[in-house]
Design a protein around this motif. Structure first.
Motif, PDB file in Angstrom:
ATOM      1  N   GLU A 153       0.822  -1.213   0.000  1.00 35.10           N
ATOM      2  CA  GLU A 153       0.000   0.000   0.000  1.00 35.10           C
ATOM      3  C   GLU A 153       0.854   1.261   0.000  1.00 35.10           C
ATOM      4  O   GLU A 153       0.458   2.282  -0.576  1.00 35.10           O
ATOM      5  CB  GLU A 153      -0.954  -0.043   1.192  1.00 35.10           C
ATOM      6  CG  GLU A 153      -2.062  -1.080   0.966  1.00 35.10           C
ATOM      7  CD  GLU A 153      -2.915  -1.355   2.186  1.00 35.10           C
ATOM      8  OE1 GLU A 153      -2.652  -0.746   3.253  1.00 35.10           O
ATOM      9  OE2 GLU A 153      -3.845  -2.178   2.079  1.00 35.10           O
ATOM     10  N   ALA A 154       2.019   1.204   0.600  1.00 29.50           N
ATOM     11  CA  ALA A 154       2.920   2.361   0.542  1.00 29.50           C
ATOM     12  C   ALA A 154       3.383   2.620  -0.885  1.00 29.50           C
ATOM     13  O   ALA A 154       3.456   3.776  -1.334  1.00 29.50           O
ATOM     14  CB  ALA A 154       4.116   2.135   1.459  1.00 29.50           C
ATOM     15  N   LEU A 155       3.705   1.561  -1.602  1.00 30.25           N
ATOM     16  CA  LEU A 155       4.116   1.714  -3.001  1.00 30.25           C
ATOM     17  C   LEU A 155       2.979   2.302  -3.831  1.00 30.25           C
ATOM     18  O   LEU A 155       3.194   3.185  -4.675  1.00 30.25           O
ATOM     19  CB  LEU A 155       4.543   0.361  -3.567  1.00 30.25           C
ATOM     20  CG  LEU A 155       5.750  -0.303  -2.902  1.00 30.25           C
ATOM     21  CD1 LEU A 155       5.929  -1.725  -3.439  1.00 30.25           C
ATOM     22  CD2 LEU A 155       7.013   0.510  -3.114  1.00 30.25           C
ATOM     23  N   LEU A 156       1.770   1.832  -3.598  1.00 35.11           N
ATOM     24  CA  LEU A 156       0.619   2.350  -4.329  1.00 35.11           C
ATOM     25  C   LEU A 156       0.386   3.823  -4.009  1.00 35.11           C
ATOM     26  O   LEU A 156       0.121   4.633  -4.899  1.00 35.11           O
ATOM     27  CB  LEU A 156      -0.632   1.538  -3.982  1.00 35.11           C
ATOM     28  CG  LEU A 156      -0.627   0.061  -4.379  1.00 35.11           C
ATOM     29  CD1 LEU A 156      -1.887  -0.628  -3.866  1.00 35.11           C
ATOM     30  CD2 LEU A 156      -0.521  -0.093  -5.894  1.00 35.11           C
ATOM     31  N   ASP A 157       0.494   4.180  -2.729  1.00 37.26           N
ATOM     32  CA  ASP A 157       0.227   5.558  -2.322  1.00 37.26           C
ATOM     33  C   ASP A 157       1.283   6.513  -2.854  1.00 37.26           C
ATOM     34  O   ASP A 157       0.996   7.684  -3.125  1.00 37.26           O
ATOM     35  CB  ASP A 157       0.158   5.656  -0.797  1.00 37.26           C
ATOM     36  CG  ASP A 157      -1.055   4.921  -0.223  1.00 37.26           C
ATOM     37  OD1 ASP A 157      -1.960   4.581  -1.010  1.00 37.26           O
ATOM     38  OD2 ASP A 157      -1.085   4.687   1.000  1.00 37.26           O
ATOM     39  N   ALA A 158       2.521   6.028  -3.021  1.00 37.34           N
ATOM     40  CA  ALA A 158       3.580   6.880  -3.560  1.00 37.34           C
ATOM     41  C   ALA A 158       3.401   7.122  -5.049  1.00 37.34           C
ATOM     42  O   ALA A 158       3.894   8.120  -5.583  1.00 37.34           O
ATOM     43  CB  ALA A 158       4.941   6.245  -3.291  1.00 37.34           C
ATOM     44  N   GLY A 159       2.727   6.214  -5.735  1.00 38.07           N
ATOM     45  CA  GLY A 159       2.494   6.371  -7.171  1.00 38.07           C
ATOM     46  C   GLY A 159       3.637   5.901  -8.038  1.00 38.07           C
ATOM     47  O   GLY A 159       3.698   6.233  -9.230  1.00 38.07           O
ATOM     48  N   ILE A 160       4.530   5.093  -7.473  1.00 38.44           N
ATOM     49  CA  ILE A 160       5.669   4.602  -8.252  1.00 38.44           C
ATOM     50  C   ILE A 160       5.298   3.291  -8.937  1.00 38.44           C
ATOM     51  O   ILE A 160       4.439   2.543  -8.446  1.00 38.44           O
ATOM     52  CB  ILE A 160       6.888   4.397  -7.319  1.00 38.44           C
ATOM     53  CG1 ILE A 160       8.185   4.280  -8.129  1.00 38.44           C
ATOM     54  CG2 ILE A 160       6.691   3.183  -6.407  1.00 38.44           C
ATOM     55  CD1 ILE A 160       9.440   4.379  -7.272  1.00 38.44           C
ATOM     56  N   VAL A 191      -3.562  -7.451  -7.429  1.00 38.07           N
ATOM     57  CA  VAL A 191      -3.149  -7.522  -8.832  1.00 38.07           C
ATOM     58  C   VAL A 191      -4.244  -8.033  -9.747  1.00 38.07           C
ATOM     59  O   VAL A 191      -4.536  -7.431 -10.791  1.00 38.07           O
ATOM     60  CB  VAL A 191      -1.880  -8.399  -8.980  1.00 38.07           C
ATOM     61  CG1 VAL A 191      -1.505  -8.555 -10.446  1.00 38.07           C
ATOM     62  CG2 VAL A 191      -0.721  -7.784  -8.203  1.00 38.07           C
ATOM     63  N   ASN A 192      -4.854  -9.131  -9.383  1.00 38.55           N
ATOM     64  CA  ASN A 192      -5.786  -9.782 -10.301  1.00 38.55           C
ATOM     65  C   ASN A 192      -7.009  -8.946 -10.629  1.00 38.55           C
ATOM     66  O   ASN A 192      -7.644  -9.149 -11.667  1.00 38.55           O
ATOM     67  CB  ASN A 192      -6.225 -11.137  -9.735  1.00 38.55           C
ATOM     68  CG  ASN A 192      -5.117 -12.165  -9.784  1.00 38.55           C
ATOM     69  OD1 ASN A 192      -4.063 -11.922 -10.363  1.00 38.55           O
ATOM     70  ND2 ASN A 192      -5.344 -13.319  -9.180  1.00 38.55           N
ATOM     71  N   ASN A 193      -7.358  -8.004  -9.751  1.00 41.29           N
ATOM     72  CA  ASN A 193      -8.537  -7.177 -10.024  1.00 41.29           C
ATOM     73  C   ASN A 193      -8.266  -6.077 -11.042  1.00 41.29           C
ATOM     74  O   ASN A 193      -9.197  -5.404 -11.497  1.00 41.29           O
ATOM     75  CB  ASN A 193      -9.071  -6.560  -8.722  1.00 41.29           C
ATOM     76  CG  ASN A 193      -8.025  -5.745  -7.971  1.00 41.29           C
ATOM     77  OD1 ASN A 193      -7.028  -5.310  -8.547  1.00 41.29           O
ATOM     78  ND2 ASN A 193      -8.245  -5.531  -6.685  1.00 41.29           N
ATOM     79  N   GLY A 194      -7.021  -5.870 -11.396  1.00 38.62           N
ATOM     80  CA  GLY A 194      -6.688  -4.871 -12.403  1.00 38.62           C
ATOM     81  C   GLY A 194      -6.757  -3.441 -11.934  1.00 38.62           C
ATOM     82  O   GLY A 194      -6.612  -2.513 -12.747  1.00 38.62           O
ATOM     83  N   ASP A 195      -6.934  -3.222 -10.635  1.00 37.14           N
ATOM     84  CA  ASP A 195      -7.077  -1.855 -10.119  1.00 37.14           C
ATOM     85  C   ASP A 195      -5.748  -1.133  -9.952  1.00 37.14           C
ATOM     86  O   ASP A 195      -5.730   0.087  -9.767  1.00 37.14           O
ATOM     87  CB  ASP A 195      -7.806  -1.875  -8.771  1.00 37.14           C
ATOM     88  CG  ASP A 195      -9.265  -2.292  -8.899  1.00 37.14           C
ATOM     89  OD1 ASP A 195      -9.813  -2.217 -10.024  1.00 37.14           O
ATOM     90  OD2 ASP A 195      -9.864  -2.691  -7.876  1.00 37.14           O
ATOM     91  N   ASN A 196      -4.654  -1.861  -9.967  1.00 39.03           N
ATOM     92  CA  ASN A 196      -3.354  -1.254  -9.676  1.00 39.03           C
ATOM     93  C   ASN A 196      -2.362  -1.562 -10.803  1.00 39.03           C
ATOM     94  O   ASN A 196      -1.467  -2.392 -10.652  1.00 39.03           O
ATOM     95  CB  ASN A 196      -2.824  -1.786  -8.338  1.00 39.03           C
ATOM     96  CG  ASN A 196      -3.781  -1.534  -7.196  1.00 39.03           C
ATOM     97  OD1 ASN A 196      -4.182  -0.394  -6.948  1.00 39.03           O
ATOM     98  ND2 ASN A 196      -4.167  -2.590  -6.503  1.00 39.03           N
ATOM     99  N   PRO A 197      -2.508  -0.891 -11.936  1.00 42.71           N
ATOM    100  CA  PRO A 197      -1.689  -1.237 -13.111  1.00 42.71           C
ATOM    101  C   PRO A 197      -0.196  -0.963 -12.927  1.00 42.71           C
ATOM    102  O   PRO A 197       0.616  -1.484 -13.699  1.00 42.71           O
ATOM    103  CB  PRO A 197      -2.272  -0.356 -14.220  1.00 42.71           C
ATOM    104  CG  PRO A 197      -2.935   0.779 -13.498  1.00 42.71           C
ATOM    105  CD  PRO A 197      -3.465   0.200 -12.231  1.00 42.71           C
TER     106      PRO A 197
END
Length: 301
Positions: A153-160, A191-197
């Motif tokens: 979640e930290a990686l997602l929140d950073a946008g990297i 990953v599998n839901n496709g929400d976090n490309p």
């Protein structure tokens, strides 16, 4: 509910429909486009649509980049992102043992999910600030499922853009029951839901055939590392002697065993990380030959 604040990084404002980066030194890394001592880059939505000199962009939002370099983002292929807040505590470490004493044998054992989140967030934001837009996060402190969630979640929140390679901790107590099932859980959740490309997953492992087989089953890349020439040399000797056993009908991997029945990789890691000087006789291999090893590992000295 997560026990950490996910609003540290404020959501960016919606990007302009058209953005012009103007006057930068452009290093395109593209043979057809080439480099420009002073050039412009036009971005429409999230796509670069033009690179050249003196681009007319009308109503585009303009970023003045004179005296700056515009280039594709760099890729960092080896970060232990969870250690982000531990930087500068061990600047004079001369050996792997010094590093381990400051991380795996001390702080790592007491990390909470919130600490994983802060470490990964600091690392990801530092990467972006340095021009790194993609990072391979070798996360060998996945003590519980909640720790892994916090790291992701930290990686997602950073946008990297990131490859999160979940890995087992090196020392201390941890939830062994969640491993390696945590890998499939992460895949289903993020990953599998496709929400976090921008996110993909991998597995951080040593020479552990069962774990390699699980990675193959899930279609995940395997990332491994060797601690200096001695360990890498053991791998070469193992493969040269065809020391492997079948894992499935279609997958085999090197699997060297010591007389005590422990995997060579775990002994090597244990020797390195736990500062145990293994007697030479303890590393003599008793292996059953098989037809061929089909899995490979990369070495990192």
């Amino acid at each position: 509910m997560a026990e950490y604040n996910r609003s540290i990084v404020q959501a960016p404002a919606a990007p302009a429909a058209r953005t012009l980066i103007r006057g930068a030194t452009v290093l395109s890394m593209d043979g057809d486009i080439g480099n420009l001592a002073r050039g412009d880059i036009l971005i429409e939505d999230s796509t670069i649509t033009a690179i050249g000199e003196n681009i007319e962009a009308g109503d585009a939002m303009v970023i003045e980049a004179s005296g700056m370099i515009a280039m594709p983002g760099m890729v960092d292929t080896h970060r232990h992102s969870w250690e982000g807040q531990l930087r500068r505590i061990n600047p004079n470490a001369e050996t792997l043992e010094d590093y381990c004493n400051a991380t795996h044998f001390s702080f790592a054992k007491y990390y909470r999910p919130a600490d994983m989140y802060i470490g990964n967030l600091l690392t990801a934001l530092g990467c972006i600030d340095a021009g790194i837009t993609t990072v391979v996060d070798n996360s060998h402190n996945s003590r519980t499922g909640a720790h892994s969630d916090a790291a992701v979640e930290a990686l997602l929140d950073a946008g990297i853009r990131s490859v999160h390679a979940s890995g087992a901790p090196v020392s201390g107590e941890w939830d062994k029951a969640h491993w390696p099932g945590n890998l499939e859980r992460l895949q289903e959740k993020y990953v599998n839901n496709g929400d976090n490309p921008l996110l993909s997953l991998a597995v951080m492992a040593q020479l552990e055939p069962e774990l390699w087989a699980e990675a193959r089953r899930l279609g995940l890349p395997i990332i491994t590392e060797f601690f200096g020439g001695d360990m890498a040399a053991e791998l070469g000797g193992c493969i040269a002697r065809a020391c492997c056993v079948p894992i499935t009908s279609s997958t085999t991997a090197p699997r060297c065993r010591t007389p005590a029945g422990k995997s060579l990789a775990r002994l090597a890691c244990g020797s390195t990380y736990a500062r145990v000087q293994m007697p030479t006789t303890a590393l003599k291999m008793e292996c059953s030959p098989c037809s061929r090893p089909s899995a490979t590992a990369s070495a990192r000295g």
